[in-house]
Design a protein around this motif. Sequence first.
Motif, PDB file in Angstrom:
ATOM      1  N   GLY A  68       0.821  -1.202   0.000  1.00  0.00           N
ATOM      2  CA  GLY A  68       0.000   0.000   0.000  1.00  0.00           C
ATOM      3  C   GLY A  68       0.851   1.246   0.000  1.00  0.00           C
ATOM      4  O   GLY A  68       2.022   1.214   0.390  1.00  0.00           O
ATOM      5  N   PHE A  69       0.260   2.368  -0.432  1.00  0.00           N
ATOM      6  CA  PHE A  69       0.973   3.639  -0.454  1.00  0.00           C
ATOM      7  C   PHE A  69       0.070   4.752   0.048  1.00  0.00           C
ATOM      8  O   PHE A  69      -1.149   4.589   0.154  1.00  0.00           O
ATOM      9  N   LYS A  70       0.675   5.890   0.365  1.00  0.00           N
ATOM     10  CA  LYS A  70      -0.032   6.997   1.007  1.00  0.00           C
ATOM     11  C   LYS A  70       0.527   8.315   0.502  1.00  0.00           C
ATOM     12  O   LYS A  70       1.729   8.453   0.271  1.00  0.00           O
ATOM     13  N   SER A  71      -0.344   9.310   0.358  1.00  0.00           N
ATOM     14  CA  SER A  71       0.104  10.635  -0.087  1.00  0.00           C
ATOM     15  C   SER A  71       0.956  11.310   0.989  1.00  0.00           C
ATOM     16  O   SER A  71       0.828  11.019   2.185  1.00  0.00           O
ATOM     17  N   LEU A  72       1.811  12.200   0.551  1.00  0.00           N
ATOM     18  CA  LEU A  72       2.678  12.931   1.477  1.00  0.00           C
ATOM     19  C   LEU A  72       1.896  13.946   2.298  1.00  0.00           C
ATOM     20  O   LEU A  72       2.305  14.320   3.399  1.00  0.00           O
ATOM     21  N   HIS A  73       0.765  14.410   1.751  1.00  0.00           N
ATOM     22  CA  HIS A  73       0.001  15.467   2.405  1.00  0.00           C
ATOM     23  C   HIS A  73      -1.441  15.032   2.647  1.00  0.00           C
ATOM     24  O   HIS A  73      -1.969  14.153   1.961  1.00  0.00           O
ATOM     25  N   SER A  74      -2.063  15.676   3.607  1.00  0.00           N
ATOM     26  CA  SER A  74      -3.474  15.495   3.906  1.00  0.00           C
ATOM     27  C   SER A  74      -4.255  16.622   3.239  1.00  0.00           C
ATOM     28  O   SER A  74      -3.792  17.765   3.192  1.00  0.00           O
ATOM     29  N   TYR A  75      -5.446  16.299   2.733  1.00  0.00           N
ATOM     30  CA  TYR A  75      -6.222  17.254   1.943  1.00  0.00           C
ATOM     31  C   TYR A  75      -7.598  17.500   2.554  1.00  0.00           C
ATOM     32  O   TYR A  75      -8.194  16.622   3.187  1.00  0.00           O
ATOM     33  N   LYS A  76      -8.101  18.710   2.309  1.00  0.00           N
ATOM     34  CA  LYS A  76      -9.455  19.080   2.727  1.00  0.00           C
ATOM     35  C   LYS A  76     -10.452  18.975   1.583  1.00  0.00           C
ATOM     36  O   LYS A  76     -11.670  18.938   1.806  1.00  0.00           O
ATOM     37  N   SER A  77      -9.945  18.967   0.367  1.00  0.00           N
ATOM     38  CA  SER A  77     -10.772  18.848  -0.834  1.00  0.00           C
ATOM     39  C   SER A  77      -9.822  18.701  -2.012  1.00  0.00           C
ATOM     40  O   SER A  77      -8.615  18.927  -1.890  1.00  0.00           O
ATOM     41  N   GLY A  78     -10.375  18.324  -3.187  1.00  0.00           N
ATOM     42  CA  GLY A  78      -9.512  18.273  -4.352  1.00  0.00           C
ATOM     43  C   GLY A  78      -9.905  17.200  -5.359  1.00  0.00           C
ATOM     44  O   GLY A  78     -10.915  16.500  -5.211  1.00  0.00           O
ATOM     45  N   TYR A  79      -9.058  17.091  -6.384  1.00  0.00           N
ATOM     46  CA  TYR A  79      -9.210  16.105  -7.450  1.00  0.00           C
ATOM     47  C   TYR A  79      -8.066  15.105  -7.307  1.00  0.00           C
ATOM     48  O   TYR A  79      -6.883  15.482  -7.328  1.00  0.00           O
ATOM     49  N   PHE A  80      -8.411  13.828  -7.164  1.00  0.00           N
ATOM     50  CA  PHE A  80      -7.411  12.795  -6.882  1.00  0.00           C
ATOM     51  C   PHE A  80      -7.649  11.624  -7.826  1.00  0.00           C
ATOM     52  O   PHE A  80      -8.746  11.043  -7.844  1.00  0.00           O
ATOM     53  N   GLY A  81      -6.634  11.281  -8.617  1.00  0.00           N
ATOM     54  CA  GLY A  81      -6.843  10.231  -9.591  1.00  0.00           C
ATOM     55  C   GLY A  81      -5.570   9.524  -9.991  1.00  0.00           C
ATOM     56  O   GLY A  81      -4.456   9.918  -9.620  1.00  0.00           O
ATOM     57  N   ALA A  82      -5.743   8.473 -10.762  1.00  0.00           N
ATOM     58  CA  ALA A  82      -4.624   7.728 -11.333  1.00  0.00           C
ATOM     59  C   ALA A  82      -5.157   6.890 -12.483  1.00  0.00           C
ATOM     60  O   ALA A  82      -6.337   6.529 -12.517  1.00  0.00           O
ATOM     61  N   ALA A  83      -4.275   6.592 -13.414  1.00  0.00           N
ATOM     62  CA  ALA A  83      -4.578   5.597 -14.438  1.00  0.00           C
ATOM     63  C   ALA A  83      -4.164   4.238 -13.880  1.00  0.00           C
ATOM     64  O   ALA A  83      -3.047   4.087 -13.370  1.00  0.00           O
ATOM     65  N   ILE A  84      -5.079   3.276 -13.959  1.00  0.00           N
ATOM     66  CA  ILE A  84      -4.861   1.970 -13.341  1.00  0.00           C
ATOM     67  C   ILE A  84      -5.125   0.879 -14.370  1.00  0.00           C
ATOM     68  O   ILE A  84      -6.054   0.975 -15.175  1.00  0.00           O
ATOM     69  N   LYS A  85      -4.301  -0.155 -14.318  1.00  0.00           N
ATOM     70  CA  LYS A  85      -4.492  -1.351 -15.146  1.00  0.00           C
ATOM     71  C   LYS A  85      -4.550  -2.558 -14.219  1.00  0.00           C
ATOM     72  O   LYS A  85      -3.681  -2.721 -13.353  1.00  0.00           O
ATOM     73  N   LEU A  86      -5.575  -3.387 -14.395  1.00  0.00           N
ATOM     74  CA  LEU A  86      -5.828  -4.486 -13.480  1.00  0.00           C
ATOM     75  C   LEU A  86      -5.320  -5.812 -14.023  1.00  0.00           C
ATOM     76  O   LEU A  86      -5.087  -5.972 -15.218  1.00  0.00           O
ATOM     77  N   GLN A  87      -5.181  -6.762 -13.116  1.00  0.00           N
ATOM     78  CA  GLN A  87      -4.704  -8.101 -13.438  1.00  0.00           C
ATOM     79  C   GLN A  87      -5.803  -8.915 -14.110  1.00  0.00           C
ATOM     80  O   GLN A  87      -6.938  -8.956 -13.618  1.00  0.00           O
ATOM     81  N   PRO A  88      -5.524  -9.573 -15.231  1.00  0.00           N
ATOM     82  CA  PRO A  88      -6.522 -10.476 -15.835  1.00  0.00           C
ATOM     83  C   PRO A  88      -6.527 -11.835 -15.143  1.00  0.00           C
ATOM     84  O   PRO A  88      -5.693 -12.118 -14.282  1.00  0.00           O
ATOM     85  N   GLY A  89      -7.477 -12.688 -15.554  1.00  0.00           N
ATOM     86  CA  GLY A  89      -7.519 -14.051 -15.046  1.00  0.00           C
ATOM     87  C   GLY A  89      -8.214 -14.155 -13.703  1.00  0.00           C
ATOM     88  O   GLY A  89      -9.095 -13.359 -13.369  1.00  0.00           O
ATOM     89  N   TYR A  90      -7.807 -15.129 -12.916  1.00  0.00           N
ATOM     90  CA  TYR A  90      -8.417 -15.375 -11.612  1.00  0.00           C
ATOM     91  C   TYR A  90      -7.881 -14.367 -10.595  1.00  0.00           C
ATOM     92  O   TYR A  90      -6.691 -14.386 -10.265  1.00  0.00           O
TER      93      TYR A  90
END
Length: 291
Positions: A68-90
Motif C-alpha cells: 500500500g501507499f499513502k500521499s505525502l500530504h493530507s487534503y481538505k478537498s480536491g481532485y485525486f486520480g490515477a490511471a490503473i491497469k488491473l490483473q486479468p484471469g483469476y
Amino acid sequence: MPFFYLLVLSLLTICSNAQGPPSPGYYPSSKTSPISFGQGFRNLWGPQHQRVDQTSLTIWLDSNSGSGFKSLHSYKSGYFGAAIKLQPGYTAGVITSLYLSNNQDHPGNHDEIDIEFLGTTPGKPYVLQTNVYIRGSGDGNIIGREIQFHLWFDPTQDFHNYAILWKPSELIFLVDDVPIRRYPRKSDATYPSRPMYVYGSIWDASSWATEDGKYKANYQYQPFIGRYKNFKLQGCTIQSSASCKPPSTSSFGYGSLSPQQYVAMQWVQNNYMVYNYCHDPRRDHNLIPEC
C-alpha cells in the motif's frame, strides 16, 4: 417540467443506443498535470511488493504480503486520480484500490471515500465499488454507502483514468472523465468533511470481495498485480489558505455537473450499475437518511 430536465431526457433518448457512454463534454483529468509517484506519495506497507519505474508504480499481492501507499500530504478537498491497469484471469478475493481516508488520524471513527476493484473469476467482469464512510470503522458499526458498477470496457487490457473529485458540497466519482456517481452534501452528519490522505493498495479481502466471499484468493495464480501511472493530486491541503478552492466539477456556468455530464452519468447508471445501497431492502434506512 424544468428545461434542464427536459434537456437531459432528450439527450438520454438520443444516446440510448450508444455503444459507449455519451461524451461528458468536460474533462477534469486534462486540467491537472500528472506527477510522479515520488512527488506525491510514499510506500506505506509491503515495500518489497512495490516497484517504482520512471512513469509508473507496480504493486503486487502474493502469499507473503500485499502493498500500500499513502500521499505525502493530507487534503481538505480536491481532485485525486490515477490511471490503473488491473490483473486479468483469476483475481477473486483481491482488492485493488485508490481511496481517501483519515483512519490513521481518527481510528475507530474515520471517514473514507473509496474506489475499489473487486477481483473476479475468469469470464466474469470486475466490479468497481464506490463507497463513502462517515465516522465509520471496521468494528461492526460501519455504515457503508456502496454503489457498484461493471465497466463498459475491459480494465485489464489497458490503463484507464479513475478519479474522486471531493468538494465541500459534493463528491463525484469519475471513470475516464465520465461521472458515474454523485454524492451531494445533504447534511453534516452524512458527509465527510475532515482532512484525508490519499491511499492505494492491493490486498486479500477473501472474506467479502468476490460474490460476498464465495470465491477466495487462490495463490496458485500469484502474484496479483496492480499497475498505476498518471497520478493526479490537485487540492487544498491542511496548510492551504482559506481562499483555496478545489478544481471545478464542470465547465463554466454550472455549480455542479452540466446537463451533458448528467446524461453521461445516467447512461452509466442505467446500463452498468449493479448495486445501490439506497435500493437495498435489507438496509436500515434510518441509518442512511440521505437516501
